[in-house]
Design an enzyme around this catalytic site. Sequence first.
Site, PDB file in Angstrom:
ATOM      1  N   PHE A  50      -1.738   6.681   4.293  1.00 39.20           N
ATOM      2  CA  PHE A  50      -1.592   5.616   3.288  1.00 39.20           C
ATOM      3  C   PHE A  50      -0.348   4.762   3.552  1.00 39.20           C
ATOM      4  O   PHE A  50      -0.370   3.551   3.374  1.00 39.20           O
ATOM      5  CB  PHE A  50      -1.441   6.220   1.889  1.00 39.20           C
ATOM      6  CG  PHE A  50      -2.696   6.854   1.339  1.00 39.20           C
ATOM      7  CD1 PHE A  50      -3.937   6.288   1.536  1.00 39.20           C
ATOM      8  CD2 PHE A  50      -2.613   8.012   0.580  1.00 39.20           C
ATOM      9  CE1 PHE A  50      -5.081   6.866   1.005  1.00 39.20           C
ATOM     10  CE2 PHE A  50      -3.745   8.595   0.042  1.00 39.20           C
ATOM     11  CZ  PHE A  50      -4.987   8.027   0.252  1.00 39.20           C
ATOM     12  N   HIS A  81      -4.809   6.356  -5.673  1.00 41.18           N
ATOM     13  CA  HIS A  81      -5.995   6.941  -5.046  1.00 41.18           C
ATOM     14  C   HIS A  81      -6.475   8.157  -5.828  1.00 41.18           C
ATOM     15  O   HIS A  81      -5.804   8.630  -6.728  1.00 41.18           O
ATOM     16  CB  HIS A  81      -5.692   7.352  -3.608  1.00 41.18           C
ATOM     17  CG  HIS A  81      -5.359   6.182  -2.751  1.00 41.18           C
ATOM     18  ND1 HIS A  81      -4.096   5.715  -2.609  1.00 41.18           N
ATOM     19  CD2 HIS A  81      -6.157   5.346  -2.042  1.00 41.18           C
ATOM     20  CE1 HIS A  81      -4.102   4.654  -1.829  1.00 41.18           C
ATOM     21  NE2 HIS A  81      -5.343   4.396  -1.474  1.00 41.18           N
ATOM     22  N   HIS A 136      -7.507  -1.768  -5.200  1.00 39.04           N
ATOM     23  CA  HIS A 136      -7.736  -2.430  -3.915  1.00 39.04           C
ATOM     24  C   HIS A 136      -8.383  -3.799  -4.095  1.00 39.04           C
ATOM     25  O   HIS A 136      -8.205  -4.664  -3.255  1.00 39.04           O
ATOM     26  CB  HIS A 136      -8.555  -1.524  -2.993  1.00 39.04           C
ATOM     27  CG  HIS A 136      -7.786  -0.309  -2.574  1.00 39.04           C
ATOM     28  ND1 HIS A 136      -7.760   0.845  -3.321  1.00 39.04           N
ATOM     29  CD2 HIS A 136      -6.958  -0.084  -1.523  1.00 39.04           C
ATOM     30  CE1 HIS A 136      -6.968   1.727  -2.729  1.00 39.04           C
ATOM     31  NE2 HIS A 136      -6.464   1.194  -1.648  1.00 39.04           N
ATOM     32  N   HIS A 148     -15.127   5.988   2.931  1.00 37.88           N
ATOM     33  CA  HIS A 148     -13.837   5.288   2.953  1.00 37.88           C
ATOM     34  C   HIS A 148     -12.773   6.091   3.690  1.00 37.88           C
ATOM     35  O   HIS A 148     -12.089   5.592   4.577  1.00 37.88           O
ATOM     36  CB  HIS A 148     -13.385   4.985   1.508  1.00 37.88           C
ATOM     37  CG  HIS A 148     -11.911   4.793   1.400  1.00 37.88           C
ATOM     38  ND1 HIS A 148     -11.062   5.805   0.971  1.00 37.88           N
ATOM     39  CD2 HIS A 148     -11.117   3.747   1.710  1.00 37.88           C
ATOM     40  CE1 HIS A 148      -9.818   5.373   1.015  1.00 37.88           C
ATOM     41  NE2 HIS A 148      -9.820   4.117   1.462  1.00 37.88           N
ATOM     42  N   HIS A 152       0.832  -1.206   0.000  1.00 33.77           N
ATOM     43  CA  HIS A 152       0.000   0.000   0.000  1.00 33.77           C
ATOM     44  C   HIS A 152       0.858   1.244   0.000  1.00 33.77           C
ATOM     45  O   HIS A 152       0.632   2.195  -0.752  1.00 33.77           O
ATOM     46  CB  HIS A 152      -0.954  -0.004   1.205  1.00 33.77           C
ATOM     47  CG  HIS A 152      -2.097   0.942   1.025  1.00 33.77           C
ATOM     48  ND1 HIS A 152      -2.167   2.154   1.666  1.00 33.77           N
ATOM     49  CD2 HIS A 152      -3.200   0.872   0.230  1.00 33.77           C
ATOM     50  CE1 HIS A 152      -3.284   2.767   1.288  1.00 33.77           C
ATOM     51  NE2 HIS A 152      -3.924   2.013   0.424  1.00 33.77           N
ATOM     52  N   HIS A 178     -11.546  -2.489   3.599  1.00 35.24           N
ATOM     53  CA  HIS A 178     -11.605  -2.467   2.131  1.00 35.24           C
ATOM     54  C   HIS A 178     -12.459  -3.587   1.556  1.00 35.24           C
ATOM     55  O   HIS A 178     -12.952  -3.479   0.431  1.00 35.24           O
ATOM     56  CB  HIS A 178     -10.205  -2.436   1.525  1.00 35.24           C
ATOM     57  CG  HIS A 178      -9.748  -1.031   1.315  1.00 35.24           C
ATOM     58  ND1 HIS A 178     -10.073  -0.303   0.191  1.00 35.24           N
ATOM     59  CD2 HIS A 178      -9.067  -0.186   2.123  1.00 35.24           C
ATOM     60  CE1 HIS A 178      -9.596   0.923   0.309  1.00 35.24           C
ATOM     61  NE2 HIS A 178      -8.980   1.023   1.473  1.00 35.24           N
ATOM     62  N   HIS A 196     -10.820   5.589   7.558  1.00 32.67           N
ATOM     63  CA  HIS A 196      -9.365   5.631   7.762  1.00 32.67           C
ATOM     64  C   HIS A 196      -8.993   6.612   8.874  1.00 32.67           C
ATOM     65  O   HIS A 196      -8.236   6.292   9.783  1.00 32.67           O
ATOM     66  CB  HIS A 196      -8.678   6.085   6.477  1.00 32.67           C
ATOM     67  CG  HIS A 196      -8.318   4.973   5.547  1.00 32.67           C
ATOM     68  ND1 HIS A 196      -7.165   4.234   5.673  1.00 32.67           N
ATOM     69  CD2 HIS A 196      -8.957   4.475   4.464  1.00 32.67           C
ATOM     70  CE1 HIS A 196      -7.105   3.333   4.705  1.00 32.67           C
ATOM     71  NE2 HIS A 196      -8.190   3.454   3.950  1.00 32.67           N
TER      72      HIS A 196
HETATM   73 CU1  C2O Z   1      -5.545   2.582  -0.531  1.00 36.58          CU
HETATM   74 CU2  C2O Z   1      -8.307   2.836   1.977  1.00 36.58          CU
HETATM   75  O1  C2O Z   1      -6.789   3.173   0.867  1.00 36.58           O
END
Ligand code: C2O
Length: 398
Positions: A350, A192, A201, A329, A169, A363, A333
């Site tokens: 990230f 992203h 993802h 999303h 990632h 995810h 995070h």
């Molecule tokens: Cu690549 Cu939830 O991020």
Amino acid sequence: MASLSSLSSTLPTTTSRQPSFPKSACSSPRFKVSCNASADETPKLILQNVDRRNMLLGLGGLYGAANLTNIGSALAYPITAPDDISSCVAADTGVQDPNNAVRGVACCPPASASTPKPYVLPQFTDLRIRPAAQRLTPDYVAKYKAAIAAMKALPDDHPHSWKQQGKIHCAYCNGAYSQEMNGRPDLKLQVHNSSLFFPFHRWYLYFYERILGKLIDDPTFALPYWNWDNPTGMMLPAMFEENEAGATNPRSNPIFDPYRNVAHLPPAILDLQFRGTESGLNCVDQISTNLSSMYGQMVTSATSTEAFFGSDPVPDVRSTPGTIESGSHTAVHIWVGNPRMPNREDLGNFYSAGYDPVFYVHHANVDRLWKIWKDLNPFANKDPITERLVERIVRVLR
Ligand code: C2O
């Protein structure tokens, strides 16, 4: 958005790993919810008389559970991978304080003696059905923990190890690779904030899930999904923070991670619009607000392929993220990451997100929402590549 952490503003002040949400029961004419927890009880949301229409057209429960053999309406388009992984460099783009990056910004994959080959999808694999995290049986939790423990037990330089998987990632999101394969070595590769988000993802989870299944010798193993669009899933799944039998703290739990916001452990109710400032809403209003956000991101604001997926990445043009990526999303995070860490590790950045097992379960839900969005309106809700093909056919026919 350079990084997830750039979106945060104020820092919560809780310091101990104690539930922050008091035992309470609350109701409104539309809604009756008990937000119920005590020290010796698994926190849970108890729903009574909930209007099922509030659950976003049936987004809850097992509806839309993703699997890997029945993906007729959920195909990804190919992503151009870096040609030469030996040109990988330290990944510090978007890391505010690289000198205090506890997970390290050296995110390149281990050297390989053999030449990498393009991956060919197997013709058939055993059916894997992803279960909702809040509905797992004790046996399933034990199996999932055993798989993560086996991954963590591999030597760090093994390509399947927890560390190498976490680095993926970081490498694809914090600038370890350039776009030399597109003739632009001056530009960084970033998966992203564009339509690359969903497919990148998906393949990341695909291999992660296969590795976990292989490590416990279970070809049907599937990642659980954190069902945060459903009221019964709007808190961090308790398994991530529970003590193992006989232990007095969660450190021996293989899916525990020390870098999470202690103010947001169960039974705190998730805020799907979180950007660093506590909403202050009571549980019913928070759940109701979350459902409205989901409705907006899945229905009212997601009325085109580009709105839902984000725009396609084109050199020199700033691409835009889709509704889910930039909305729930990102909120999850930031909500889980620890605001007291220099880079909001783990989930709040990230570069470090892939080190917390919560990342993959989070995810798995993002991936599920991709499938659900398409099923909500199969004639109109199309993948980017399908939409482009249709446009081309229409042009040819004219
Ligand atoms: Cu690549 Cu939830 O991020």
